[in-house]
Write a protein that holds these residues in place. Structure first.
Motif, mmCIF file in Angstrom:
data_model
loop_
_atom_site.group_PDB
_atom_site.id
_atom_site.type_symbol
_atom_site.label_atom_id
_atom_site.label_comp_id
_atom_site.label_asym_id
_atom_site.label_seq_id
_atom_site.Cartn_x
_atom_site.Cartn_y
_atom_site.Cartn_z
ATOM 1 N N GLY A 41 0.419 -0.749 -0.216
ATOM 2 C CA GLY A 41 0.204 0.197 -0.236
ATOM 3 C C GLY A 41 1.269 1.104 0.314
ATOM 4 N N SER A 42 2.112 1.104 -0.090
ATOM 5 C CA SER A 42 2.945 2.609 -0.427
ATOM 6 C C SER A 42 2.316 3.520 -1.208
ATOM 7 N N PRO A 43 2.010 4.370 -0.641
ATOM 8 C CA PRO A 43 1.731 5.212 -2.117
ATOM 9 C C PRO A 43 2.364 5.995 -2.880
ATOM 10 N N THR A 44 3.699 6.191 -2.277
ATOM 11 C CA THR A 44 5.153 7.014 -2.920
ATOM 12 C C THR A 44 5.702 5.052 -3.661
ATOM 13 N N GLY A 45 5.542 4.452 -3.519
ATOM 14 C CA GLY A 45 6.102 2.630 -4.656
ATOM 15 C C GLY A 45 7.024 1.864 -3.640
ATOM 16 N N GLY A 46 8.057 2.073 -4.497
ATOM 17 C CA GLY A 46 9.170 1.179 -3.429
ATOM 18 C C GLY A 46 10.392 0.661 -4.948
ATOM 19 N N VAL A 47 10.866 0.106 -4.045
ATOM 20 C CA VAL A 47 11.663 -1.169 -3.797
ATOM 21 C C VAL A 47 11.074 -2.436 -4.076
ATOM 22 N N VAL A 48 11.456 -3.338 -5.007
ATOM 23 C CA VAL A 48 11.151 -5.126 -4.918
ATOM 24 C C VAL A 48 12.517 -5.589 -5.381
ATOM 25 N N VAL A 49 13.278 -6.300 -4.630
ATOM 26 C CA VAL A 49 14.151 -7.171 -4.720
ATOM 27 C C VAL A 49 14.067 -8.533 -5.083
ATOM 28 N N GLU A 50 13.882 -9.128 -6.563
ATOM 29 C CA GLU A 50 13.811 -11.145 -6.300
ATOM 30 C C GLU A 50 15.381 -11.718 -6.937
ATOM 31 N N LEU A 51 15.834 -11.984 -5.726
ATOM 32 C CA LEU A 51 17.249 -12.921 -5.509
ATOM 33 C C LEU A 51 16.838 -14.001 -6.589
#
Length: 801
Positions: free
Chosen positions: A724-734
Motif C-alpha cells: 500500500g505504499s503511496p510512493t511505491g518503492g523497490v522490490v528486489v527478487e534474488l
C-alpha cells in the motif's frame, strides 16, 4: 587566431584572487554547496544529506522560515536594497548556526559580493563545494538565450574564488526518462540519478574521510582496507588528457588499481575540461586518480618560464579542489612552492616525482637520488617516484638495489622506481606500487605517438609474475547443495582472463561441512563461494570473521589463512590478517579459514541505486520487508540496517526460523545501543499491515523459486495489503531461475493497476554485485565489473525453461 588569443580565457584564472586552500576539516563539518541555477545543487544536496545521515538546509527554505515569505515575495514587497541586506544577514546566520552536521545548499544569494566574502571566510573551517556542469546543459535546462547564458556563466565563475572544493556534476543518463529499456524481456521503472548518487557519495566519502572510517569496519581482505600503495603490486592505467575523447572509458576495465591522468595539453577553460574528465574517469572506472601535469603540456604556448611555473601550480591546486586521491609534483620546483601545495593537499596524497628523461651517467646508485628522496620526505610528501631512462639491462638490477637501500631505512616512505625505454620492462614488472600500464584497447585505438610503447598491460604484468613463480595458479569453488544453475564460474573465469590470472573456478555440489573442509584443505585452494544451506553452518569452521559476517551471522565467502613468518597460527589480529591479505595469489599449507559476507553488498547496492528520492530512508519512518529466514534474508536485513532503516519486518513460512533471525539482529542491535527492536516477525499473510508502521518501501524476497533439497519451491506472491505504499518503492527478487518469478509478475500487475512507482530489481542485477565484491575479496584486485555483468546476461539463457 593567435596562440596568445586562444590562451587568454585560460590565463585569466592565474590573475584572480587566490581561492581558499584549507582542506583539513572536522569530520562533522557542515558542507556548503554553491553554484549557479541549473547546476544540480539541490539534487546533490539531497543525495549528500541522505548518504551522510545529515540535515539538509536550503537557503530558500531558511529565508522562508525566518521571514514568513518567499525570497521573491520579499523582493517585491521591500525592494532590492532591503532584499539584498536581508539575504546577506540570513546567509551569515544560517552558516553560523549550522556549522556542523549539515549539508547546506546556497541559492542565488551566493552571487553577491558580500555573500561571497562570508563564504570565503567559511572556507577556513568548512568545505565549500562549487558545483559546476556542462554549460550547454545548464542553458538547455533553464531555456536561456545566448546573452543571458553568457552573463550567468561569467557570474558563476566567481564561485571558484569563494570555495575550496569543486565538483563537476556529470550528466546522468538515468535522467533521460522513468522507463528503462527492457532487459531479458522484463521492463522496469528506474529511479533517477542512479549514477549521480554513486559519484557524489564517493566524492563525499573521500572529502569527509567517512570512507576511511567505514573501512575500519570492513574486512581486512577488502581492497579498501589498505590504500593501493600498501598493497602488493598495484597498477596505474596511464591516460593522457588529449587521448580521452578518443576512448570509450568503460572498455578500459582491466584490473588496474588507479588511473594516472597526465595533463599533456593546454587550452581554453582548462579547469572545466579537467573537471569533466576527472568526473568521467570516476564514473566509468571507479578507481583512484593520480594527477600529473607534464612538461610538454606548455610546449606549444607562448608562456614564459615564470608563467609556466605559475600555470603548473595553478593546475595542481585545481586538482586538489577536485579531490583527486593522488597528485604527482615534480621535485625540480622550489621547496617553497611544493611545501605550499602539500599544506593545502587535505586528504589527497602527494607523490614527489623525480624524472631523468635523458639517459646519462647518473645511475641508481648516485647520491643525488637519495638527496631527492630525503628532500621529498622533509617537504611532507607521502610517497616518492623515481623514473629513469636507460638502455642498459643491468639498470634493472640496480634499481632493485636502490629500493632495498631505502626500505632498510626506519620510517621510510613508499617508493615507486622503474626504468623507462625499450629495456625497462623488467623493472616495471618488478615495481610494486602503481606500475604504469596501458590497455589493449588503447594499443589499437590510440596513435602510437601518444602511448608509451614499452608499457605492459596490467594483464601482461600479472602474467609475467606467474612466469617467475611470484604468483601461483589457485582453485576457487562455488559450494552448496544446489549449484547446477550457478553463473558464478562464468563470471569469475571471465574476470580471471581479463586480469591475466591463471586461476580456475568451478561449481561443486556438496552435502556436508566435512566435504567442504576436505576440498578446501588443498594447498592450492584460493577461496570458495558458500551457498545454501551452509552459510550459517560454515561459521563453526571459521577461525576469523569479518565484522559483517559476525553481524549477519552467516558467511558466503571462505578464504584460506596460510602460515606466515613471525606470526602465530592462532593470531587473528587485524594487522596479521592484513598480512595474510597481501599474500593472496600464493599457494601453501593452510592452517585456518577466514569468513566474510558479500551478499549484503549486492542487496545494498541495488537498493541504494534504485531507491527514489521520495523514498529516501528516514530512520524513524522508513519500513523494510524481507521474505525468508535463511542466509540471504539475514544479509538483506543487515543491508537495510546499514542503510539506516530501523523498522524491518520479516516473513517466513516457518515462523520459528523467522523469530530466530529477528532475535539475532535485535540482540546485535542492543549491543550497539540502538533503542527498541529493529526486526519484527509477521506471523500471518492474512493479517493487515501493522497500523503503527508505514507500508514498506523496500522489499527483498530471499526465497528460492525452485526446490532446494527437500524444501518445496516458494512461488511467493505478496499479500495485497502489504503493497500500500503511496510512493511505491523497490522490490528486489534474488531468485533468477526462472528469471520472471511469480512475485515480479505480481508487482508489474500492481504497478500497472495502481500507477505506483515500484522499481523492480531482478536476480540477474543482484548476482554480479555480490560476485564483484567476492572476486575482490578472493583476489585482492579490482574486479572488471562490466565484463562480469555481461557474462551473467550472456549465460543465464542456458537455464531458462
Amino acid at each position: 587566431m593567435s596562440v596568445t588569443t586562444q590562451l587568454e580565457p585560460t590565463l585569466a584564472f592565474l590573475d584572480t584572487r587566490p581561492p581558499p586552500s584549507t582542506r583539513d576539516f572536522r569530520p562533522d563539518a557542515s558542507i556548503v554547496l554553491i553554484g549557479c541555477r541549473g547546476s544540480g545543487k539541490r539534487s546533490l544536496g539531497f543525495i549528500g544529506a541522505t548518504h551522510l545521515g545529515r540535515r539538509l538546509i536550503t537557503e530558500d527554505h531558511y529565508f522562508l522560515e525566518a521571514t514568513g515569505i518567499t525570497r521573491g515575495a520579499f523582493y517585491q514587497q521591500y525592494g532590492s536594497q532591503d532584499f539584498h541586506k536581508k539575504s546577506f544577514e540570513l546567509l551569515k546566520r544560517m552558516l553560523d548556526e549550522n556549522s556542523a552536521g549539515c549539508v547546506i545548499e546556497c541559492g542565488m544569494g551566493s552571487l553577491s559580493a558580500p555573500a561571497q566574502k562570508v563564504l570565503y571566510e567559511f572556507c577556513k573551517t568548512n568545505p565549500v563545494v562549487y558545483v559546476t556542469r556542462e554549460s550547454e546543459r545548464i542553458r538547455s535546462l533553464l531555456r536561456l538565450g545566448d546573452e543571458e547564458a553568457s552573463r550567468l556563466e561569467a557570474a558563476d565563475l566567481a564561485h571558484r574564488d569563494c570555495s575550496n572544493l569543486e565538483y563537476y556534476n556529470l550528466y546522468d543518463e538515468s535522467c533521460d526518462g522513468t522507463e528503462t529499456p527492457p532487459e531479458n524481456g522484463i521492463g522496469n521503472v528506474s529511479s533517477r540519478l542512479k549514477y549521480a548518487k554513486e559519484d557524489f557519495s564517493s566524492f563525499l566519502d573521500f572529502m569527509t574521510g567517512q570512507g576511511v572510517i567505514r573501512s575500519g569496519f570492513e574486512s581486512p581482505f577488502s581492497i579498501n582496507a589498505l590504500p593501493p600503495e600498501m598493497r602488493s603490486y598495484t597498477y596505474a592505467l596511464s591516460l593522457r588528457l588529449s587521448t580521452i575523447p578518443d576512448l570509450d572509458l568503460v572498455e578500459l576495465e582491466a584490473g588496474a588499481d588507479a588511473v594516472q591522468l597526465k595533463i599533456d595539453t593546454w587550452g581554453p577553460d582548462m579547469q572545466k575540461v579537467i573537471g569533466q574528465q576527472v568526473a568521467t574517469i570516476r564514473r566509468n572506472l571507479g578507481v583512484p586518480i593520480m594527477f600529473q601535469v607534464e612538461d610538454y603540456a606548455f610546449e606549444n604556448t607562448q608562456l614564459s618560464i615564470g608563467e609556466r611555473e605559475h600555470a603548473y601550480f595553478g593546475l595542481m591546486e585545481h586538482s586538489l579542489r577536485l579531490a583527486v586521491e593522488y597528485i604527482l609534483v615534480d621535485l625540480k620546483f622550489s621547496s617553497d612552492l611544493i611545501s605550499k601545495l602539500v599544506r593545502s593537499s587535505g586528504r589527497t596524497k602527494v607523490i614527489g616525482h623525480h624524472l631523468h628523461r635523458e639517459e646519462n651517467s647518473w645511475g641508481w646508485d648516485d647520491e643525488s637520488r637519495m638527496i631527492q628522496y630525503r628532500r621529498a620526505k622533509s617537504l611532507g610528501c607521502d610517497m616518492v617516484r623515481f623514473v629513469r631512462a636507460t638502455s642498459k639491462p643491468h639498470d634493472n638490477d640496480t634499481v632493485q638495489e636502490f629500493l632495498s637501500k631505502i626500505e632498510a631505512m626506519p620510517d621510510h616512505l613508499p617508493v615507486i622506481a622503474y626504468n623507462v625505454g625499450e629495456h625497462g620492462r623488467p623493472s616495471l614488472i618488478a615495481n610494486r606500487i602503481f606500475t604504469p600500464v596501458t590497455h589493449p584497447v588503447m594499443q589499437t585505438t590510440v596513435s602510437k605517438s601518444q602511448i608509451r610503447q614499452f608499457l605492459p598491460t596490467a594483464a601482461e604484468a600479472r602474467q609475467a609474475r606467474y612466469q617467475i613463480g611470484a604468483l601461483d595458479p589457485l582453485h576457487f569453488y562455488h559450494l552448496g547443495a544446489s549449484v547446477f544453475y550457478s553463473l558464478s564460474p562464468a563470471m569469475h573465469t571471465a574476470a580471471y582472463q581479463v586480469c591475466g590470472m591463471k586461476n580456475d573456478f568451478q561449481s561443486l555440489k556438496v552435502e556436508s561441512l566435512e566435504e567442504i573442509q576436505q576440498l578446501c584443505a588443498d594447498p592450492n585452494f584460493g577461496g570458495a563461494a558458500i551457498t545454501q544451506p551452509f552459510k550459517v553452518q560454515i561459521l563453526s569452521r571459521i577461525s576469523a570473521k569479518s565484522y559483517h559476517a559476525k553481524a549477519i551471522g552467516a558467511a558466503n565467502t571462505l578464504l584460506p589463512l596460510r602460515t606466515l613468518s613471525n606470526a602465530k597460527p592462532w593470531d587473528s589480529h587485524t594487522q596479521t590478517l592484513l598480512r595474510h591479505a597481501n599474500q593472496r595469489g600464493k599457494a601453501g599449507p593452510i592452517f585456518a579459514y577466514y569468513g566474510d559476507n558479500t551478499d549484503f553488498i549486492g542487496i545494498q547496492t541495488c537498493l541504494r541505486r534504485n531507491l527514489s528520492p521520495r523514498n529516501a530512508i528516514q530512520p524513524s519512518k522508513t519500513t523494510g520487508l524481507v521474505i525468508g529466514a535463511g542466509g540471504m534474508a539475514r544479509a538483506a536485513i543487515y543491508a537495510m540496517i546499514q542503510m539506516g532503516c530501523r523498522k524491518i519486518f520479516v516473513y517466513n513460512r516457518t515462523i520459528e526460523h523467522a523469530e530466530t533471525v529477528a532475535q539475532h539482529f535485535n540482540s546485535w542491535a542492543s549491543g550497539l545501543s540502538i533503542d527498541g527492536e529493529i526486526v519484527t516477525v509477521l506471523k500471518s499473510r492474512d493479517a493487515p499491515w501493522p497500523s503503527a508502521y508505514r507500508q514498506p518501501t523496500m522489499i527483498v524476497s530471499c526465497v528460492p523459486a525452485r526446490s532446494v533439497g527437500d524444501q518445496a519451491p516458494a512461488n511467493f506472491e505478496m499479500p495485497m495489503q502489504w503493497l500500500g505504499s503511496p510512493t511505491g518503492g523497490v522490490v528486489v527478487e534474488l531468485a533468477y531461475l526462472p528469471l520472471d518469478t511469480p512475485l515480479l509478475k505480481q508487482i508489474r500487475r500492481v504497478r500497472e493497476e495502481t500507477k505506483q512507482a515500484w522499481v523492480i530489481v531482478n536476480g540477474l542485477e543482484v548476482l554480479p554485485e555480490q560476485a564483484i565484491a567476492q572476486f575482490e575479496l578472493m583476489t585482492g584486485r579490482k574486479a572488471p565489473k562490466r565484463r562480469m555483468r555481461f557474462e551473467v546476461l550472456q549465460n543465464h539463457y542456458r537455464y531458462q525453461e
